[in-house]
Design an enzyme around this catalytic site. Structure first.
Site, PDB file in Angstrom:
ATOM      1  N   TYR A 154      15.209  30.545   3.196  1.00 51.50           N
ATOM      2  CA  TYR A 154      14.018  31.276   3.621  1.00 51.50           C
ATOM      3  C   TYR A 154      14.035  31.539   5.127  1.00 51.50           C
ATOM      4  CZ  TYR A 154      11.596  30.306  -0.798  1.00 51.50           C
ATOM      5  OH  TYR A 154      11.211  30.239  -2.101  1.00 51.50           O
ATOM      6  N   LYS A 203       0.840  -1.208   0.000  1.00 50.68           N
ATOM      7  CA  LYS A 203       0.000   0.000   0.000  1.00 50.68           C
ATOM      8  C   LYS A 203       0.874   1.256   0.000  1.00 50.68           C
ATOM      9  CE  LYS A 203      -0.265  -0.086   5.027  1.00 50.68           C
ATOM     10  NZ  LYS A 203      -1.032  -0.587   6.180  1.00 50.68           N
ATOM     11  N   ARG A 235     -10.645   0.595  14.886  1.00 55.87           N
ATOM     12  CA  ARG A 235     -10.562   1.248  13.582  1.00 55.87           C
ATOM     13  C   ARG A 235     -11.563   0.504  12.702  1.00 55.87           C
ATOM     14  NH1 ARG A 235      -4.615   2.034  11.065  1.00 55.87           N
ATOM     15  NH2 ARG A 235      -5.023  -0.060  10.291  1.00 55.87           N
TER      16      ARG A 235
HETATM   17  C1  LIG Z   1      -0.219  -1.509   6.924  1.00 52.20           C
HETATM   18  C2  LIG Z   1      -0.804  -2.741   7.431  1.00 52.20           C
HETATM   19  C3  LIG Z   1       0.005  -3.864   7.691  1.00 52.20           C
HETATM   20  C4  LIG Z   1       1.514  -3.831   7.625  1.00 52.20           C
HETATM   21  O1  LIG Z   1       2.031  -3.356   8.829  1.00 52.20           O
HETATM   22  P1  LIG Z   1       3.615  -3.304   9.088  1.00 52.20           P
HETATM   23  O2  LIG Z   1       3.746  -2.846  10.501  1.00 52.20           O
HETATM   24  O3  LIG Z   1       4.160  -2.306   8.133  1.00 52.20           O
HETATM   25  O4  LIG Z   1       4.131  -4.660   8.833  1.00 52.20           O
HETATM   26  C5  LIG Z   1      -0.630  -5.037   8.041  1.00 52.20           C
HETATM   27  N1  LIG Z   1      -1.971  -5.099   8.155  1.00 52.20           N
HETATM   28  C6  LIG Z   1      -2.777  -4.047   7.937  1.00 52.20           C
HETATM   29  C7  LIG Z   1      -4.238  -4.193   8.105  1.00 52.20           C
HETATM   30  C8  LIG Z   1      -2.219  -2.824   7.581  1.00 52.20           C
HETATM   31  O5  LIG Z   1      -3.022  -1.771   7.384  1.00 52.20           O
END
Ligand SMILES: *Cc1c(COP(=O)(O)O)cnc(C)c1O
Length: 385
Positions: free
Chosen positions: A278, A42, A140
């Protein structure tokens, strides 16, 4: 330092194929040969580049891919990737048909979503597979354990839809060395699975673990492990590392996959007492040589790193002077001989014996490694090395 001799680019990201394969092998050892390893790609594969990383991960032994939204999943299909893909986040009602057509597994926790998916599956003549998400304490996404069997019954009466998985997500493994809270979540998850079984539902894929649990909580691995940050060679947090040590486990050897490089576009001498950038937030205290680097917060280099971070120039640390601008920052190279415009510098990654890690930048910017990586602009060219 692997130099990419392509003078069309003033900055680029290098992805280390071997590092990624090595990280995957370590996690394969942790989870064993029979569990599915899902590579979480993702958010543009945590800023690395979704298509490149997905290909590398599947070649390196990952079984599934995980994305947040349907758009990411369909992009993977368009790139020709055939592996099972799980959408971890919610699905917009108007995307269910795309999702079904692309054979994406969808995360579901309410009836309306299930009904919309069923309609899309029937219309498209393609069966849809879903994973029910259970609320175990992260508060969540998820259906309450009390409502789970009701939802499963309802879904099972809908045409064109099959419950393939049941999932949940830990809230508090990364932030502490105590497993008290995850234990409660795991017990609730076990209860959810038991209730479904009692009601006649045997769900093939049960999963709750991400990277941290894969390392410090092996009893939570079930049928599939969702591997995000560890795939990219980072620890989820210092606490996870400490937990691992406290449990007397050998820490997993993780290799960062990403390096971020840029070319200096100008080197200039300024007098003692000159202001830089800046807001004139930095004033030189000696005659100074400054390297101008054409990278800024628009590229994902956090503005919180103003006057705080360093880059590597000729393998040595060069302090950032003044504010990070939208497309530029400057670094002090007074003590590094022979620096010229065109020289390649490292913003993230290794050069000789020096390293700038995402964790280091995160600490300086007041955030976590995940955020430093995911905010890298997708417009920066990616190269697999
Ligand atoms: C992002 C995510 C993961 C991965 O988590 P990491 O700590 O990066 O391994 C796993 N499961 C869900 C539901 C997530 O949203």
């Amino acid at each position: 330092m692997p130099l990419i001799a392509d003078d069309r680019y003033l900055q680029w990201i290098e992805l280390d194929r071997k590092a990624l394969a090595s990280n995957l092998r370590r996690f394969r050892t942790l989870v064993g040969p029979s569990r599915r390893l899902l590579a979480v790609v993702k958010s543009n594969a945590y800023g690395h580049g979704m298509i490149e990383i997905s290909r590398l991960a599947l070649a390196g032994g990952a079984d599934w891919l995980g994305v947040h939204g349907v758009e990411e999943g369909t992009a993977l299909r368009e790139a020709g990737l055939e592996a099972p893909i799980l959408v971890l986040g919610p699905t917009a009602p108007g995307r269910t048909e795309d999702a079904v057509r692309s054979r994406l597994r969808l995360t579901v926790y309410d009836r309306d979503m299930a009904a919309a998916i069923s309609r899309a599956a029937v219309r498209g003549g393609i069966p849809a597979r879903i994973h029910l998400k259970v609320e175990t304490g992260t508060n969540r996404q998820g259906v309450r354990v009390e409502d789970l069997v009701g939802l499963a019954r309802r879904v099972s009466r809908l045409p064109g839809i099959e419950i393939e998985g049941i999932s949940s997500h830990f809230a508090n493994i990364e932030d502490t060395t105590s497993l008290d809270y995850p234990k409660r979540q795991l017990a609730l998850f076990g209860d959810a699975v038991a209730r479904l079984r009692k009601a006649g539902f045997e769900i093939p894929l049960k999963h709750i673990s991400a990277t941290a649990a894969a390392i410090v909580y092996p009893s939570a691995q079930f049928d599939l492990v969702r591997l995000g940050i560890g795939l990219y060679g980072l620890w989820p947090s210092k606490e996870t590392y400490l937990s691992c040590r406290l449990q007397k486990r050998d820490p997993v050897v993780l290799k960062p996959v990403l390096s971020w490089r840029a070319r200096i576009v100008q080197v200039k001498r300024v007098a003692k007492g000159a202001f830089v950038g800046y807001g004139c937030t930095f004033r030189t205290t000696r005659p100074t040589r400054l390297a101008v680097v054409p990278v800024g917060y628009a590229d994902g280099y956090d503005r919180g790193l103003s006057n705080a971070a360093y880059i590597l120039v000729h393998g040595r640390r060069a302090a950032i002077r003044g504010r990070i601008a939208m497309n530029f920052f400057t670094a002090d190279v007074t003590d590094i001989p022979g620096v010229e415009a065109g020289d390649v510098v490292t913003l993230l990654g290794r050069e000789g014996r020096e390293t700038v890690s995402a964790e280091t930048l995160a600490a300086l910017a007041g955030t976590i490694g995940y955020e430093i990586l995911t905010r890298l602009s997708p417009a920066i060219p990616r190269r697999v090395v």
